[in-house]
Each structure stands twice: as structure tokens, then as C-alpha cells.
Write a protein that holds these residues in place. Structure first.
Motif, short mmCIF file in Angstrom:
data_model
loop_
_atom_site.label_atom_id
_atom_site.label_comp_id
_atom_site.label_asym_id
_atom_site.label_seq_id
_atom_site.Cartn_x
_atom_site.Cartn_y
_atom_site.Cartn_z
N GLY A 203 0.81 -1.21 0.00
CA GLY A 203 0.00 0.00 0.00
C GLY A 203 0.84 1.25 0.00
N GLY A 204 0.19 2.35 0.38
CA GLY A 204 0.86 3.65 0.37
C GLY A 204 2.15 3.68 1.17
N GLY A 205 2.25 2.83 2.19
CA GLY A 205 3.42 2.84 3.05
C GLY A 205 4.64 2.15 2.47
N ALA A 226 -2.21 -5.01 -4.55
CA ALA A 226 -1.98 -3.63 -4.14
C ALA A 226 -3.25 -3.00 -3.58
N SER A 227 -3.06 -1.98 -2.75
CA SER A 227 -4.19 -1.17 -2.33
C SER A 227 -4.44 -0.11 -3.39
N ARG A 228 -5.54 0.54 -3.26
CA ARG A 228 -5.89 1.59 -4.22
C ARG A 228 -4.86 2.72 -4.21
N GLN A 229 -4.39 3.04 -3.02
CA GLN A 229 -3.42 4.12 -2.89
C GLN A 229 -2.18 3.79 -3.72
N ILE A 240 -4.40 -5.39 -10.32
CA ILE A 240 -4.07 -6.13 -9.10
C ILE A 240 -4.57 -5.40 -7.86
N GLN A 241 -5.45 -4.43 -8.05
CA GLN A 241 -6.01 -3.72 -6.89
C GLN A 241 -7.03 -4.59 -6.15
N VAL A 242 -6.88 -4.61 -4.85
CA VAL A 242 -7.79 -5.38 -4.01
C VAL A 242 -8.77 -4.42 -3.34
N GLY A 243 -10.02 -4.83 -3.24
CA GLY A 243 -10.97 -4.02 -2.49
C GLY A 243 -12.27 -3.81 -3.22
N GLN A 244 -13.08 -2.95 -2.64
CA GLN A 244 -14.41 -2.71 -3.14
C GLN A 244 -14.42 -2.33 -4.61
N SER A 245 -13.52 -1.44 -5.01
CA SER A 245 -13.50 -1.06 -6.42
C SER A 245 -12.40 -1.80 -7.16
N GLY A 246 -11.85 -2.82 -6.53
CA GLY A 246 -10.87 -3.67 -7.20
C GLY A 246 -11.37 -5.10 -7.18
N ILE A 259 -0.34 -1.03 4.34
CA ILE A 259 -1.75 -0.82 4.01
C ILE A 259 -2.50 -0.50 5.30
N SER A 260 -3.22 0.61 5.30
CA SER A 260 -3.87 1.04 6.54
C SER A 260 -5.06 0.16 6.89
N GLY A 261 -5.79 -0.28 5.86
CA GLY A 261 -6.97 -1.09 6.13
C GLY A 261 -8.25 -0.28 6.19
N PRO A 264 -12.96 0.25 2.35
CA PRO A 264 -13.06 -0.27 0.98
C PRO A 264 -11.99 -1.31 0.68
N HIS A 265 -10.87 -1.24 1.39
CA HIS A 265 -9.84 -2.27 1.18
C HIS A 265 -10.23 -3.55 1.91
N LEU A 266 -10.65 -3.41 3.15
CA LEU A 266 -11.02 -4.60 3.93
C LEU A 266 -12.14 -5.38 3.26
N VAL A 278 1.79 -5.53 8.18
CA VAL A 278 3.02 -4.87 8.60
C VAL A 278 2.79 -3.37 8.53
N ASN A 279 2.89 -2.71 9.67
CA ASN A 279 2.54 -1.30 9.71
C ASN A 279 3.11 -0.68 10.99
N PRO A 280 3.78 0.46 10.86
CA PRO A 280 4.33 1.07 12.08
C PRO A 280 3.24 1.65 12.98
N GLY A 296 6.12 -2.15 12.50
CA GLY A 296 7.44 -1.68 12.09
C GLY A 296 7.47 -1.32 10.63
N ASP A 297 8.67 -1.08 10.15
CA ASP A 297 8.88 -0.64 8.77
C ASP A 297 8.70 -1.80 7.79
N GLY A 298 7.93 -1.56 6.76
CA GLY A 298 7.63 -2.60 5.79
C GLY A 298 8.86 -3.08 5.05
N ARG A 299 9.70 -2.15 4.66
CA ARG A 299 10.90 -2.51 3.91
C ARG A 299 11.83 -3.40 4.74
C1 LIG Z 1 -15.39 4.86 -3.58
C2 LIG Z 1 -14.09 4.39 -3.03
C3 LIG Z 1 -13.63 3.14 -3.41
C4 LIG Z 1 -12.41 2.68 -2.92
N1 LIG Z 1 -11.99 1.44 -3.29
C5 LIG Z 1 -10.84 0.97 -2.79
C6 LIG Z 1 -10.37 -0.34 -3.13
O1 LIG Z 1 -10.99 -1.08 -3.89
N2 LIG Z 1 -9.21 -0.76 -2.59
C7 LIG Z 1 -8.47 0.01 -1.73
O2 LIG Z 1 -7.42 -0.44 -1.27
N3 LIG Z 1 -8.88 1.25 -1.41
C8 LIG Z 1 -10.03 1.75 -1.92
N4 LIG Z 1 -10.42 3.02 -1.60
C9 LIG Z 1 -9.47 3.89 -0.89
C10 LIG Z 1 -9.42 3.67 0.59
O3 LIG Z 1 -10.43 4.44 1.20
C11 LIG Z 1 -8.05 4.10 1.13
O4 LIG Z 1 -7.79 5.42 0.75
C12 LIG Z 1 -6.91 3.21 0.62
O5 LIG Z 1 -7.21 1.86 0.81
C13 LIG Z 1 -5.64 3.57 1.35
O6 LIG Z 1 -4.59 2.78 0.90
P1 LIG Z 1 -3.35 2.49 1.83
O7 LIG Z 1 -3.79 2.03 3.15
O8 LIG Z 1 -2.43 1.61 1.08
O9 LIG Z 1 -2.62 3.90 1.87
P2 LIG Z 1 -2.53 5.00 3.00
O10 LIG Z 1 -3.84 5.43 3.45
O11 LIG Z 1 -1.57 5.98 2.42
O12 LIG Z 1 -1.86 4.25 4.22
C14 LIG Z 1 -0.51 3.89 4.25
C15 LIG Z 1 -0.27 3.00 5.42
O13 LIG Z 1 1.11 2.66 5.44
C16 LIG Z 1 1.62 2.79 6.74
N5 LIG Z 1 3.03 3.08 6.64
C17 LIG Z 1 3.66 4.28 6.63
N6 LIG Z 1 4.99 4.10 6.56
C18 LIG Z 1 5.21 2.79 6.51
C19 LIG Z 1 6.38 2.00 6.43
N7 LIG Z 1 7.60 2.54 6.40
N8 LIG Z 1 6.23 0.67 6.41
C20 LIG Z 1 5.01 0.09 6.47
N9 LIG Z 1 3.89 0.78 6.54
C21 LIG Z 1 3.98 2.13 6.57
C22 LIG Z 1 0.82 3.89 7.36
O14 LIG Z 1 0.83 3.78 8.77
C23 LIG Z 1 -0.56 3.67 6.75
O15 LIG Z 1 -1.32 2.79 7.57
C24 LIG Z 1 -11.63 3.49 -2.05
C25 LIG Z 1 -12.11 4.72 -1.67
C26 LIG Z 1 -13.32 5.17 -2.13
C27 LIG Z 1 -13.81 6.50 -1.68
#
Ligand SMILES: Cc1cc2nc3c(=O)[nH]c(=O)nc-3n(C[C@H](O)[C@H](O)[C@H](O)COP(=O)(O)OP(=O)(O)OC[C@H]3O[C@@H](n4cnc5c(N)ncnc54)[C@H](O)[C@@H]3O)c2cc1C
Ligand SMILES: Nc1ncnc2c1ncn2[C@@H]1O[C@H](COP(=O)(O)O)[C@@H](O)[C@H]1O
Lengths: 321, 266
Positions: A203-205, A226-229, A240-246, A259-261, A264-266, A278-280, A296-299
């Protein structure tokens, strides 16, 4: 004998054919007659599993002709009186189904994940609120029971082979076609993450380290998801997006890194057997579904795990066997 | 050009709480947000309005009256008319009953295009756009990732859809129902400070079934073709995870666990 019509999405033929399972769950193997509407393609495959297959006489009628397809379905229902009409809950199935239901004034339940009958009434269960609750729904009124079903939720055990009778149908007149395909660019084929028992999802992290995730996925004989982010950041393809819109996945093991969780991802991973997160951030909601949370750190986690997983293998080449 | 944009206020799913003792979903504290895909649709429409100033933009929402303050902000963001369709008798409407109400209202309007989301966060059925299109006899396309062209004079829109196997481009004859996919980059514009408390009551229209005149049998639960029998919140059951650190000990534990479960060979 009950009659069940299945709509075949030509972009997802296998997933559509598997919906025969709905008939079986409701009426038993011998209790229903299976009809397929394969107007856009897939009639050959349907012919080996259904009793009757409808094709369009005038040539393929693709999915996006939703208005014309809805008219076909309504006309077929007038002629055959189906008890149940099933659609795959794909992009196109979900566009054709509501139009057809509106024409038939029939109740339609979307994205069904379980069916059954109770006292002669068919019930359907579907997730709502990003999968945070499960609603059990029934159809009212006299029309056929109509539903769209999540692909891959019902797996068909060894389908019985049949030799269908093909029926060519005339497409009812529709006002000038409103939707015209002007371009189609194939996407590079990627392996379907829904078919993998192990998924390593980023995910975004960890968006910058997807190549590293690829190595971990290989070591675990799985695929990267992957997460949407991560997709929105350009680190991974939409496929390869997982979740409600994946994609909704149900692997044995889901490793969620960075991945925050969010809901829509859950919604996409509720059926995973095991989840490692894995998440700090201790509070990250992914923890609510996880068996193990590595804080902790994902990497660092991936590198450390790779050291352990890849090392023994090199040693074994050295003769440890 | 005249665009109608369907907007549904929904509870913010991430703020829903599960009361384990009572086995209910606590919705009260969850604030209302605009369904994210509808916000994408509205933001797209506002961008068009900025580029083509004689565009007239009306939003249409079927929601409880309580949603009014929330919707009013849309007028402050540049929407010409904010329509709230609200009637106690509409409570319990399924997508069919909802589509009927929206269709009845749309029949009284004249427009070049209907924008909406692809599905909602709460129900998520994604059925309203296509049902509405069928009732109005219009073409429909949902899952739109980009609007390449919207030309009422040529009578067509060109839209892009990110399909399962291919990127697709369609020409859709206007008027049509166009359902957008959520796009985090396309947000509603910020409220300007000067607009924060601007009186927009002239731009808000609230109407109910007395104006729309649907028969009693078509309303709410009675007018619905599906009925919810039971709601289960088990899906909210949470696990109690084993918590580790990303250090030597934590990694060893994970490795051992993976071996135990058969994911790697010992
Ligand atoms: C209509 C709609 C549909 C959607 N459909 C989907 C969908 O299908 N799938 C989906 O995934 N999302 C979907 N979303 C988006 C969803 O709401 C979240 O925005 C998205 O899942 C966030 O992705 P993320 O957790 O990877 O990223 P972020 O929100 O950026 O979270 C990043 C996470 O990484 C952690 N992190 C930070 N640094 C590190 C590090 N060094 N090592 C490890 N971890 C770290 C952070 O603590 C955080 O928890 C949808 C949203 C909407 C509004
Ligand atoms: N009550 C409503 N008021 C306005 N628009 C709605 C309403 N319900 C659904 N819609 C529109 O239809 C889309 C799909 O909704 P749904 O079929 O409920 O998932 C939404 O994204 C909205 O644009």
C-alpha cells in the motif's frame, strides 16, 4: 421443473458459466432447466454445460448494448417464464441487470454472496457498508427473482457435461443504439490475483518498494497485489487492486504491507484465511482482520524475511538437501 | 448546456461503530459525506462549468431533510440549483423505488446529461443509474474514468472506461446517464472564505411527493421490489492479532509461523 437463466458476459465467460451453481444450490442437480443467454459470445462454452443456449440471430450483441440486451431478456422471460435470472456481478453484468429488472418490474439483488430458500421463498445475502454488514434480502412481487452474483464466490464442483440446444433469437427493436465502441486498447495480461493462494499486497506505506514485494511473492509462491493508494500512486496496475472497487480475493494468506486497512480495502479481503499486517501504526485498522501484526517498517520486514526465506534455499543447493 | 448531477449523502463508513453488547451498528455519530463517486461526478461538472460558463448545473438528491445543510454548501461551491427530494413516505425505498422517484422528477426537467456515481458506499448496489436510464429511455454508461468530450450540439459524449481486459472508449448519445468512478484527484473545490456563510436559500429547492405525485403504492417499503429480512453485523467481528516487532525475534516468529502453516518448507 424450475427454469434458471444465466447471463453470459463475453468478457468473463468462465465466471458467468459458474453461476449455474446458483440453480444447483436452490433446486438441486436435477431440479431445474438451465438456460444461458450468450448474445455477445461464449455460446460454445455454454453449450457444454447448459440445456439451452440463446444466441442473437443478427450476430454478436456485445455487453455494452445494455438497452437491447434488457429487451432480449424481457422477451425471453415472456416466452419462457424463468424462476430465477442470474447475472455475474461484473461491470457489464451490473449494467444489463438493472435495465432488465426495470423492464420486468422485478426485484434485483446485487452482489450476492450466498443464496438459499426457506419456506419456498428464495433469500439472498449481500455485503453492505463496505462489507461491514451482511444483509439478507428477498424479492417481492410476481416477477422472476433476479440477482447479480460476485464472481468466484460460488465454485462449481465438476460441472456435468451437456450438449445444449441452441436457439437463435431476434433482437427486439430498440431506439437508435445509444452507445458505440470507438476504441479498445487491450491491457497487458497479468495473472489473476484471485487465483493465487498467497498474496503479498503493498500500500501507500511501501509504494516505492514494489520490486521487493515481487521477490517476497516469489519466495512464497504467490502474487503481488496492491491497495488503491498504491495503484493511484502508479506503483501497481489497476488489475491487481484489491478491495471494493478492485478485486475481492480469498487467498489462504494475505500479507498486507504498508496498508492502513480502510473499509473499501477490507471489503476485498474478508475471506482471506490468514492475514499478516506490517505497519508502524499500532492503530491501523488492518489489525482488526489480522492474525499477526508486525509493528514496524515494511521494507525492513520484507528484507529481513527474504534473508531468511532465500538463504536456506541457497544452502540446500550446497548439499544440505 | 444543462447538467443534472445525482448526489447521495451517505454515512461515512469508516466512522460506523459496532456495539457488540447490543449487536447493532451505531450510525448516529457517523457524519454524512457525499458519496465519493458522486463527488467526483459533481467536481467534473463544476470543472466543465468553469470552462464553459453558460453551463447550468443542478444537483438532485433524494435524502432525509437533515441532509439540507450539507447540500447547501454545493451552492456555495458553484452549483446553480440544489434540489433535495425529501418525504417521510420515501423512507425504506430500495433502488427501484428510489429510481422511480428520481425518474419522476427528471421527467419534469430538461437537461443534456445526467451525471452520477457508479455505486454508493452504503448500499453499493450500483443499480440506480441503469434503472433510471431504463425508466427514462436513455443510454447509460458507468465506471467512467474520464470524460473526453461532452458536446450537446453534436449530441454526444465520449467517455473512457477501464475495463477488466481493455481500456475502452465509447461515444454515448445525449441525453445520457453517465456514472463516474471515484477519482481522488477530482475533488470538489474548496469553499472560499467569502462564501462560507453566503445565503443560498434561493438556490435550494426542497420538494416531496405532493409535488411529484407518485401513488402511495409506489412509495418507500410498499413500492420496493426487494426487502431486507435480516442484517448481520458478524462481519465486524475482529480478531485479536499476535503483535510483533520487525526485529530479529519478530521475523523469526513469522518464519516459524509460515512453516507451521505450510507456506514455506522448513
Ligand atoms: C469509492 C471508493 C472506493 C475505494 N476502493 C478501494 C479499493 O478497492 N481498494 C483500496 O485499497 N482502497 C479503496 N479506496 C481507498 C481507501 O479508502 C483508502 O484510501 C486506501 O485503501 C488507502 O490505501 P493504503 O492504506 O495503502 O494507503 P494509506 O492510506 O496511504 O496508508 C498507508 C499505510 O502505510 C503505513 N506506513 C507508513 N509508513 C510505513 C512503512 N515505512 N512501512 C510500512 N507501513 C507504513 C501507514 O501507517 C498507513 O497505515 C476506495 C475509496 C473510495 C472513496
Ligand atoms: N437517493 C439518491 N439520491 C440521489 N442520487 C442517488 C440516490 N441513490 C443513488 N443515487 C445515484 O446513483 C448512484 C448509484 O447508487 P446505488 O445504485 O445506490 O449504488 C449514486 O452514486 C448516485 O449518483
Amino acid at each position: 421443473m424450475k427454469r434458471v437463466l444465466v447471463y453470459i458476459d463475453e468478457e468473463a465467460v468462465e465466471d458467468s458459466l459458474a453461476l449455474l451453481e446458483i440453480g444447483r444450490r436452490l433446486y438441486g442437480e436435477q431440479g431445474f432447466c438451465a438456460y444461458a443467454l450468450a448474445a455477445g459470445g461464449g455460446s460454445g462454452e455454454a453449450g457444454r454445460r447448459f440445456d439451452y443456449v440463446f444466441r442473437a440471430r443478427s450476430g454478436a450483441l456485445p455487453n455494452f448494448e445494455a438497452a437491447a440486451l434488457a429487451r432480449c431478456i424481457a422477451a425471453l422471460h415472456q416466452a419462457y417464464g424463468f424462476d430465477v435470472i442470474v447475472f455475474p456481478a461484473t461491470h457489464w453484468g451490473r449494467m444489463v441487470a438493472p435495465r432488465a429488472a426495470a423492464r420486468l418490474r422485478a426485484g434485483l439483488v446485487a452482489d450476492v454472496t450466498a443464496v438459499g430458500s426457506e419456506g419456498g421463498e428464495i433469500w439472498m445475502a449481500r455485503p453492505a457498508f463496505s462489507g461491514r454488514l451482511l444483509a439478507t434480502v428477498v424479492c417481492r412481487g410476481g416477477g422472476p427473482v433476479m440477482l447479480s452474483v460476485r464472481p468466484r464466490v460460488f465454485t462449481q464442483r465438476a460441472p456435468a457435461l451437456k450438449s445444449a440446444e441452441f436457439i437463435d433469437i431476434d433482437v427486439p427493436d430498440t431506439p437508435a443504439p445509444g452507445v458505440r465502441l470507438i476504441e479498445r486498447r487491450e491491457k497487458p495480461a497479468v495473472r489473476d490475483i484471485r487465483e493465487s493462494a498467497v498474496l503479498v499486497a503493498g500500500g501507500g506505506g511501501i509504494a516505492r518498494d514494489f520490486p521487493l514485494l515481487e521477490r517476497l511473492a516469489q519466495a512464497l509462491h504467490g502474487l503481488v497485489a496492491a491497495s488503491r493508494q498504491a495503484v493511484d500512486l502508479g506503483s501497481a496496475p489497476r488489475a491487481i487492486q484489491v478491495g471494493q472497487s478492485g478485486k475481492i480475493v480469498s487467498p489462504r494468506l494475505y500479507v498486507a504491507i504498508g496498508i492502513s486497512g480502510a473499509s473499501p480495502h477490507l471489503a476485498g479481503i474478508r475471506n482471506a484465511e490468514y492475514v499478516i499486517a506490517v505497519n508502524p501504526d499500532r492503530q491501523a485498522p488492518i489489525g482488526s482482520l489480522a492474525d499477526i501484526v508486525v509493528e514496524g517498517d515494511g521494507r525492513a520486514f520484507v528484507e529481513g524475511l527474504l534473508e531468511r526465506l532465500e538463504a536456506p534455499r541457497t544452502q540446500s543447493h550446497g548439499g544440505r538437501g | 448546456m444543462k447538467i443534472l448531477c445525482l448526489l447521495k449523502p451517505v454515512p461515512d463508513v469508516d466512522q460506523l461503530r459496532y456495539d457488540r453488547a447490543r449487536n447493532v451498528l451505531v450510525r448516529e455519530q457517523a457524519r454524512l459525506i457525499l458519496n465519493p463517486e458522486d463527488a467526483t461526478a459533481a467536481a467534473t461538472a463544476l470543472e466543465i462549468k468553469r470552462a464553459v460558463p453558460d453551463t447550468y448545473l443542478e444537483t438532485v438528491s433524494m435524502a432525509p431533510r437533515g441532509a439540507r445543510p450539507h447540500l447547501e454548501d454545493l451552492a456555495r461551491r458553484g452549483v446553480d440549483q440544489v434540489t433535495l427530494i425529501s418525504d417521510l413516505r420515501y423512507a425504506g425505498s430500495d433502488t427501484w423505488a428510489t429510481s422511480r422517484v428520481l425518474a419522476r422528477y427528471l421527467e419534469t426537467r430538461d437537461y443534456d446529461c445526467v451525471f452520477c456515481g457508479t455505486h454508493t458506499l452504503d448500499g453499493g448496489t450500483g443499480q440506480v443509474p441503469a434503472q433510471l436510464a431504463e425508466l427514462l429511455g436513455l443510454p447509460v454508461m458507468v465506471g467512467i474514468t474520464a470524460l473526453a468530450e461532452l458536446d450537446p450540439r453534436a449530441g454526444q459524449a465520449v467517455v473512457e472506461v477501464d475495463g477488466e481486459r481493455a481500456l475502452l472508449r465509447f461515444a454515448v448519445a445525449l441525453p445520457a446517464v453517465l456514472g463516474f468512478q471515484y477519482n481522488p484527484d477530482r475533488k470538489l473545490p474548496y469553499l472560499r472564505y467569502a462564501d462560507l456563510n453566503r445565503d443560498v436559500s434561493q438556490q435550494v429547492v426542497v420538494l416531496g411527493n405532493n409535488a411529484l405525485g407518485l401513488a402511495e403504492t409506489e412509495l418507500g417499503l410498499r413500492g420496493s421490489l426487494t426487502q431486507v429480512r435480516r442484517i448481520e453485523v458478524d462481519a465486524l467481528e475482529t480478531k485479536t492479532p499476535l503483535r510483533l516487532r520487525a526485529d530479529q525475534e519478530g521475523l523469526d516468529t513469522v518464519c516459524h509461523w509460515l512453516e507451521q502453516k505450510g507456506f514455506v518448507q522448513p
